[in-house]
Design an enzyme around this catalytic site. Structure first.
Site, mmCIF file in Angstrom:
data_model
loop_
_atom_site.group_PDB
_atom_site.id
_atom_site.type_symbol
_atom_site.label_atom_id
_atom_site.label_comp_id
_atom_site.label_asym_id
_atom_site.label_seq_id
_atom_site.Cartn_x
_atom_site.Cartn_y
_atom_site.Cartn_z
ATOM 1 N N LYS A 13 33.647 23.687 2.001
ATOM 2 C CA LYS A 13 34.616 24.787 2.099
ATOM 3 C C LYS A 13 35.848 24.355 2.883
ATOM 4 O O LYS A 13 36.978 24.551 2.453
ATOM 5 C CB LYS A 13 33.979 26.011 2.784
ATOM 6 C CG LYS A 13 32.763 26.573 2.070
ATOM 7 C CD LYS A 13 32.224 27.821 2.751
ATOM 8 C CE LYS A 13 31.702 27.593 4.160
ATOM 9 N NZ LYS A 13 30.549 26.687 4.260
ATOM 10 N N ARG A 88 30.426 36.711 6.157
ATOM 11 C CA ARG A 88 29.241 35.882 6.263
ATOM 12 C C ARG A 88 27.966 36.694 6.083
ATOM 13 O O ARG A 88 26.883 36.143 6.059
ATOM 14 C CB ARG A 88 29.290 35.318 7.679
ATOM 15 C CG ARG A 88 28.523 34.123 7.991
ATOM 16 C CD ARG A 88 29.189 32.904 7.523
ATOM 17 N NE ARG A 88 28.689 31.744 8.172
ATOM 18 C CZ ARG A 88 29.434 30.673 8.392
ATOM 19 N NH1 ARG A 88 30.696 30.648 8.039
ATOM 20 N NH2 ARG A 88 28.900 29.632 8.945
ATOM 21 N N ARG A 127 28.913 14.073 8.659
ATOM 22 C CA ARG A 127 30.270 14.560 8.976
ATOM 23 C C ARG A 127 30.689 14.097 10.374
ATOM 24 O O ARG A 127 29.924 14.120 11.329
ATOM 25 C CB ARG A 127 30.294 16.079 8.926
ATOM 26 C CG ARG A 127 31.614 16.655 9.447
ATOM 27 C CD ARG A 127 31.795 18.106 9.132
ATOM 28 N NE ARG A 127 30.652 18.916 9.473
ATOM 29 C CZ ARG A 127 30.439 20.130 8.984
ATOM 30 N NH1 ARG A 127 31.286 20.658 8.128
ATOM 31 N NH2 ARG A 127 29.376 20.815 9.351
ATOM 32 N N ARG A 160 29.983 17.415 15.364
ATOM 33 C CA ARG A 160 29.946 18.799 15.850
ATOM 34 C C ARG A 160 28.606 19.064 16.514
ATOM 35 O O ARG A 160 27.585 18.593 16.047
ATOM 36 C CB ARG A 160 30.122 19.768 14.665
ATOM 37 C CG ARG A 160 31.543 20.181 14.459
ATOM 38 C CD ARG A 160 31.778 20.910 13.174
ATOM 39 N NE ARG A 160 30.855 21.991 12.868
ATOM 40 C CZ ARG A 160 30.991 22.766 11.797
ATOM 41 N NH1 ARG A 160 32.001 22.590 10.966
ATOM 42 N NH2 ARG A 160 30.130 23.724 11.560
ATOM 43 N N ARG A 171 20.963 27.074 10.304
ATOM 44 C CA ARG A 171 22.177 27.526 9.578
ATOM 45 C C ARG A 171 21.872 27.728 8.096
ATOM 46 O O ARG A 171 22.374 28.671 7.488
ATOM 47 C CB ARG A 171 23.308 26.507 9.758
ATOM 48 C CG ARG A 171 23.990 26.631 11.122
ATOM 49 C CD ARG A 171 24.743 25.380 11.497
ATOM 50 N NE ARG A 171 25.828 25.064 10.605
ATOM 51 C CZ ARG A 171 26.374 23.840 10.495
ATOM 52 N NH1 ARG A 171 25.908 22.848 11.232
ATOM 53 N NH2 ARG A 171 27.374 23.646 9.678
HETATM 54 P P1 AP5 Z 1 33.054 20.493 4.982
HETATM 55 O O1 AP5 Z 1 34.281 20.674 4.140
HETATM 56 O O2 AP5 Z 1 33.218 20.292 6.442
HETATM 57 O O3 AP5 Z 1 31.987 21.645 4.643
HETATM 58 P P2 AP5 Z 1 31.959 23.192 5.026
HETATM 59 O O4 AP5 Z 1 31.460 23.936 3.829
HETATM 60 O O5 AP5 Z 1 33.269 23.629 5.603
HETATM 61 O O6 AP5 Z 1 30.787 23.135 6.089
HETATM 62 P P3 AP5 Z 1 30.599 23.790 7.521
HETATM 63 O O7 AP5 Z 1 29.345 23.164 8.056
HETATM 64 O O8 AP5 Z 1 31.830 23.707 8.350
HETATM 65 O O9 AP5 Z 1 30.313 25.241 7.116
HETATM 66 P P4 AP5 Z 1 29.679 26.283 7.998
HETATM 67 O O10 AP5 Z 1 29.857 27.476 7.127
HETATM 68 O O11 AP5 Z 1 28.297 26.004 8.456
HETATM 69 O O12 AP5 Z 1 30.533 26.199 9.339
HETATM 70 P P5 AP5 Z 1 31.601 27.149 10.012
HETATM 71 O O13 AP5 Z 1 32.540 26.300 10.742
HETATM 72 O O14 AP5 Z 1 32.115 28.162 9.059
HETATM 73 O O15 AP5 Z 1 32.249 19.251 4.336
HETATM 74 C C1 AP5 Z 1 31.050 18.771 4.922
HETATM 75 C C2 AP5 Z 1 31.032 17.229 4.870
HETATM 76 O O16 AP5 Z 1 30.923 16.807 3.507
HETATM 77 C C3 AP5 Z 1 32.306 16.555 5.423
HETATM 78 O O17 AP5 Z 1 31.941 15.392 6.093
HETATM 79 C C4 AP5 Z 1 33.138 16.234 4.155
HETATM 80 O O18 AP5 Z 1 33.934 15.080 4.342
HETATM 81 C C5 AP5 Z 1 32.046 16.009 3.114
HETATM 82 N N1 AP5 Z 1 32.426 16.478 1.786
HETATM 83 C C6 AP5 Z 1 33.099 17.626 1.487
HETATM 84 N N2 AP5 Z 1 33.225 17.760 0.145
HETATM 85 C C7 AP5 Z 1 32.592 16.677 -0.411
HETATM 86 C C8 AP5 Z 1 32.382 16.252 -1.773
HETATM 87 N N3 AP5 Z 1 32.818 16.978 -2.817
HETATM 88 N N4 AP5 Z 1 31.705 15.099 -1.970
HETATM 89 C C9 AP5 Z 1 31.234 14.368 -0.924
HETATM 90 N N5 AP5 Z 1 31.421 14.700 0.369
HETATM 91 C C10 AP5 Z 1 32.091 15.872 0.630
HETATM 92 O O19 AP5 Z 1 30.675 27.971 11.040
HETATM 93 C C11 AP5 Z 1 30.073 27.356 12.149
HETATM 94 C C12 AP5 Z 1 29.400 28.424 13.002
HETATM 95 O O20 AP5 Z 1 30.395 29.356 13.503
HETATM 96 C C13 AP5 Z 1 28.373 29.313 12.301
HETATM 97 O O21 AP5 Z 1 27.101 28.715 12.261
HETATM 98 C C14 AP5 Z 1 28.409 30.569 13.177
HETATM 99 O O22 AP5 Z 1 27.692 30.390 14.371
HETATM 100 C C15 AP5 Z 1 29.883 30.677 13.531
HETATM 101 N N6 AP5 Z 1 30.615 31.484 12.544
HETATM 102 C C16 AP5 Z 1 31.600 31.049 11.710
HETATM 103 N N7 AP5 Z 1 32.037 32.054 10.926
HETATM 104 C C17 AP5 Z 1 31.313 33.156 11.286
HETATM 105 C C18 AP5 Z 1 31.279 34.494 10.819
HETATM 106 N N8 AP5 Z 1 32.076 34.929 9.816
HETATM 107 N N9 AP5 Z 1 30.433 35.357 11.435
HETATM 108 C C19 AP5 Z 1 29.628 34.958 12.436
HETATM 109 N N10 AP5 Z 1 29.580 33.697 12.898
HETATM 110 C C20 AP5 Z 1 30.418 32.800 12.315
#
Ligand code: AP5
Ligand code: ZN
Length: 216
Positions: A13, A88, A127, A160, A171
């Protein structure tokens, strides 16, 4: 364009959001990034969010909803926005529906990025992120030019704190039980499009551009 990016942790994402925001010139609003920035700045919000993030749990809705609504009130969101990682759970989605309806705003599209579970774990464990500029890398699929050094700003890359295995497992569970039901929520509204996220970063982006081009 008013877009939501849905998908499990590690689906890509954040990677796609940076490209979409640039291509369509809209602000990229990532709740995860907002929490991590607050953590770096050691704010009260950062301290609160860390307690939940490290355990792989969601930060309480009332905190998260307020942050997103305040951000969406800003002028730069009038031309559109890209929400990444929000909503979420169904409660957040319903609150967002109420908020947008109150302002007469309609979402154009919800992109649901689908990736096999094994690949998700591989992507998250590999990552590396830049603590200075936020750039994201992967040790195998997207390594920096110099080992562990950010191409953009030269800072040392880090993992991270919620990318350790225990947090990842939690997660993924939270995704299954709380976030996945949003697929139905937005399918019912007729605005959800599935994207095959198993392809390369560029191929996924091409598919997304096609979908958004047809709707724009
Ligand atoms: P990346 O693009 O970083 O993936 P992502 O989907 O953004 O993954 P996240 O782990 O950041 O998502 P998340 O939803 O768990 O985290 P968030 O920060 O929202 O890609 C991942 C890896 O793969 C990278 O190394 C990239 O280079 C590689 N890659 C990407 N595309 C690829 C491809 N096509 N092929 C090969 N490799 C690829 O949330 C973190 C925490 O914050 C949550 O757990 C929660 O505690 C809190 N939080 C965030 N939002 C909320 C909310 N709305 N409500 C409550 N708590 C929240
Ligand atoms: Zn950097």
């Amino acid at each position: 364009m008013k877009i939501i990016l849905l998908g499990p942790p590690g689906a890509g994402k954040g990677t796609q959001a940076v490209k979409i925001a640039k291509e369509f010139d809209i602000p990229h609003i990532s709740t995860g990034d907002i929490f991590r920035q607050n953590l770096r700045e050691n704010t009260d919000l950062g301290k609160l969010a860390k307690e939940y993030m490290d355990k792989g749990l969601l930060v309480p809705d009332e905190v998260t909803n307020k942050i997103v609504e305040n951000r969406l009130e800003k002028n730069d969101c009038q031309k559109g926005f890209l929400l990444d990682g929000y909503p979420r759970n169904v409660e957040q989605a319903e609150e967002l529906d109420r908020f947008l309806q109150g302002k007469g705003i309609h979402l154009d599209c919800v992109l649901n990025i689908e990736v096999e579970k094994e690949a998700l774990i591989e992507r998250i464990t590999g990552r590396r992120v830049c603590p200075n500029c936020g750039a994201t890398y992967h040790i195998k699929t997207f390594p920096p030019a110099v080992d562990n050094v950010c191409d953009k700003c030269g800072a040392q890359l880090i993992q991270r704190s919620d990318d350790k295995l225990e947090s990842i497992v939690k997660r993924l569970e939270v995704y299954e039980s709380q976030t996945k039901p949003l697929i139905e929520h937005y399918t019912k509204k007729g605005i959800l499009v599935n994207i095959d996220g198993n392809k390369s970063v560029e191929e996924v982006f091409e598919d997304i551009k096609k979908v958004l081009g047809d709707r724009g």
